[in-house]
Design a protein around this motif. Sequence first.
Motif, short mmCIF file in Angstrom:
data_model
loop_
_atom_site.label_atom_id
_atom_site.label_comp_id
_atom_site.label_asym_id
_atom_site.label_seq_id
_atom_site.Cartn_x
_atom_site.Cartn_y
_atom_site.Cartn_z
N ILE A 1 0.86 -1.20 0.00
CA ILE A 1 0.00 0.00 0.00
C ILE A 1 0.88 1.23 0.00
N ALA A 2 1.97 1.18 0.76
CA ALA A 2 3.04 2.18 0.68
C ALA A 2 4.29 1.46 0.16
N PRO A 3 5.20 2.17 -0.50
CA PRO A 3 6.38 1.52 -1.06
C PRO A 3 7.45 1.28 0.01
N HIS A 4 7.17 0.33 0.91
CA HIS A 4 8.09 0.06 2.01
C HIS A 4 7.91 -1.39 2.47
N HIS A 5 9.00 -1.99 2.98
CA HIS A 5 8.92 -3.41 3.36
C HIS A 5 8.01 -3.66 4.55
N THR A 6 7.66 -2.61 5.31
CA THR A 6 6.76 -2.78 6.45
C THR A 6 5.29 -2.62 6.08
N SER A 7 5.02 -2.27 4.85
CA SER A 7 3.65 -1.98 4.45
C SER A 7 2.81 -3.25 4.28
N PRO A 8 1.55 -3.22 4.68
CA PRO A 8 0.65 -4.30 4.26
C PRO A 8 0.60 -4.35 2.74
N PRO A 9 0.52 -5.54 2.16
CA PRO A 9 0.40 -5.62 0.71
C PRO A 9 -0.99 -5.19 0.25
N ARG A 10 -1.07 -4.71 -0.98
CA ARG A 10 -2.38 -4.37 -1.53
C ARG A 10 -3.23 -5.62 -1.69
N ASP A 11 -2.61 -6.71 -2.08
CA ASP A 11 -3.32 -7.97 -2.25
C ASP A 11 -2.62 -9.04 -1.41
N PRO A 12 -3.16 -9.39 -0.24
CA PRO A 12 -2.48 -10.35 0.63
C PRO A 12 -2.41 -11.76 0.05
N ARG A 13 -3.19 -12.04 -0.97
CA ARG A 13 -3.14 -13.36 -1.58
C ARG A 13 -1.79 -13.63 -2.24
N ILE A 14 -1.11 -12.56 -2.66
CA ILE A 14 0.19 -12.75 -3.31
C ILE A 14 1.22 -13.23 -2.29
N PHE A 15 1.13 -12.73 -1.06
CA PHE A 15 2.01 -13.23 0.00
C PHE A 15 1.71 -14.70 0.29
N ALA A 16 0.45 -15.05 0.36
CA ALA A 16 0.07 -16.44 0.59
C ALA A 16 0.61 -17.35 -0.51
N ASP A 17 0.56 -16.88 -1.74
CA ASP A 17 1.09 -17.67 -2.86
C ASP A 17 2.60 -17.87 -2.71
N PHE A 18 3.30 -16.81 -2.27
CA PHE A 18 4.75 -16.92 -2.05
C PHE A 18 5.05 -17.96 -0.98
N CYS A 19 4.33 -17.91 0.13
CA CYS A 19 4.54 -18.88 1.20
C CYS A 19 4.33 -20.31 0.71
N ALA A 20 3.24 -20.52 -0.01
CA ALA A 20 2.94 -21.86 -0.51
C ALA A 20 4.02 -22.35 -1.47
N ALA A 21 4.50 -21.46 -2.33
CA ALA A 21 5.53 -21.85 -3.29
C ALA A 21 6.83 -22.23 -2.59
N MET A 22 7.20 -21.49 -1.55
CA MET A 22 8.44 -21.80 -0.83
C MET A 22 8.32 -23.11 -0.06
N VAL A 23 7.16 -23.37 0.52
CA VAL A 23 6.94 -24.63 1.22
C VAL A 23 7.00 -25.80 0.23
N GLU A 24 6.36 -25.63 -0.89
CA GLU A 24 6.38 -26.65 -1.93
C GLU A 24 7.82 -26.95 -2.36
N ARG A 25 8.64 -25.93 -2.42
CA ARG A 25 10.00 -26.08 -2.93
C ARG A 25 10.96 -26.67 -1.89
N TYR A 26 10.76 -26.34 -0.61
CA TYR A 26 11.80 -26.65 0.37
C TYR A 26 11.39 -27.56 1.53
N ALA A 27 10.14 -27.86 1.69
CA ALA A 27 9.72 -28.61 2.89
C ALA A 27 9.71 -30.11 2.70
N HIS A 28 10.07 -30.62 1.54
CA HIS A 28 9.86 -32.04 1.29
C HIS A 28 10.85 -32.93 2.03
N HIS A 29 11.96 -32.41 2.55
CA HIS A 29 12.90 -33.24 3.31
C HIS A 29 12.73 -33.04 4.81
#
Length: 307
Positions: A268-296
Amino acid sequence: MIEAVMLWNEPNNKSHWDPEIDPDWSRFAEMAILAGKAIAAVDPSLPRVLGGISPIDPSFIVNMAGRGVLDHVDVVAVHGFPLDWNLWRIHDWPQKLDEIRAVTDRPLWVSEVGVSSFGAEEVQVFGVERTAALLAGRAPRIHWYSLYDLPRAWPATTRHKEAEGSSYYRHFDMGLLREDGTPKLALETFARHTPTLGLCQWFHFEDHRLDEAVRWMKRLGVTYLRTGLSWADSFRPNALAWFDRQMDALAEFDVTVTFCFTPEHLGIAPHHTSPPRDPRIFADFCAAMVERYAHHRATPPVACPAE
């Protein structure tokens, strides 16, 4: 490679989440719930940890419970630095844990605790000894912050920077190793308390300290680590190559990986502390990282026997 995931870092601290944009943390709650659901959809057995809070504030946990966040996390966590930043004594650690346990039945981790050598290295030695005595057996994860001093050429992640006076400069002296990799007095003391104590070490993008950090952790007998994968860094060129290298280097440890830092172009503001405009994009990032690294992953303990 991942034993647990942490949703954000210090969400009740304005150095990591902007309270002017989100004064009641409703946006944070929405984002955390979406991320918790997305992670569970990929790996329902992977423990999800609510971002370690600083300050230790039971009312924040009550707020998160009321907004439904605790229905989508398995663990809550706290950060404490009573010899450097907090307005309470180091001997109050058991009381501070009890304050959080009074408002939630979720297991409780200490995902950052540390003492700077800003005033004297001997203070840090005392801090390691007293922290271990106060916290051992009271939490299944105690992450000492940190292995390395923050390089002087890098900024500390805090809101007011040098205006904080000595509080700002203490950020640079939290390591058991100096910036040049030489040991401080507290390193030997810390080694006497592993593997009960783990580490929290943030690695910057393409951090030159990664391989040497792994060697030190093995020498010290560290078995578990908390670090981060930055959502903001995921938009850099070669981000996945760096993430792969980092997680591969840490594969022998039980890693709690923290997902945080809003990309400027998505906030919402151009800063790393800002809430995202679309929180679903953060959720997608989390899911992708878990998919990539949690299998071991090996499933860790999330609870600690009551004393």
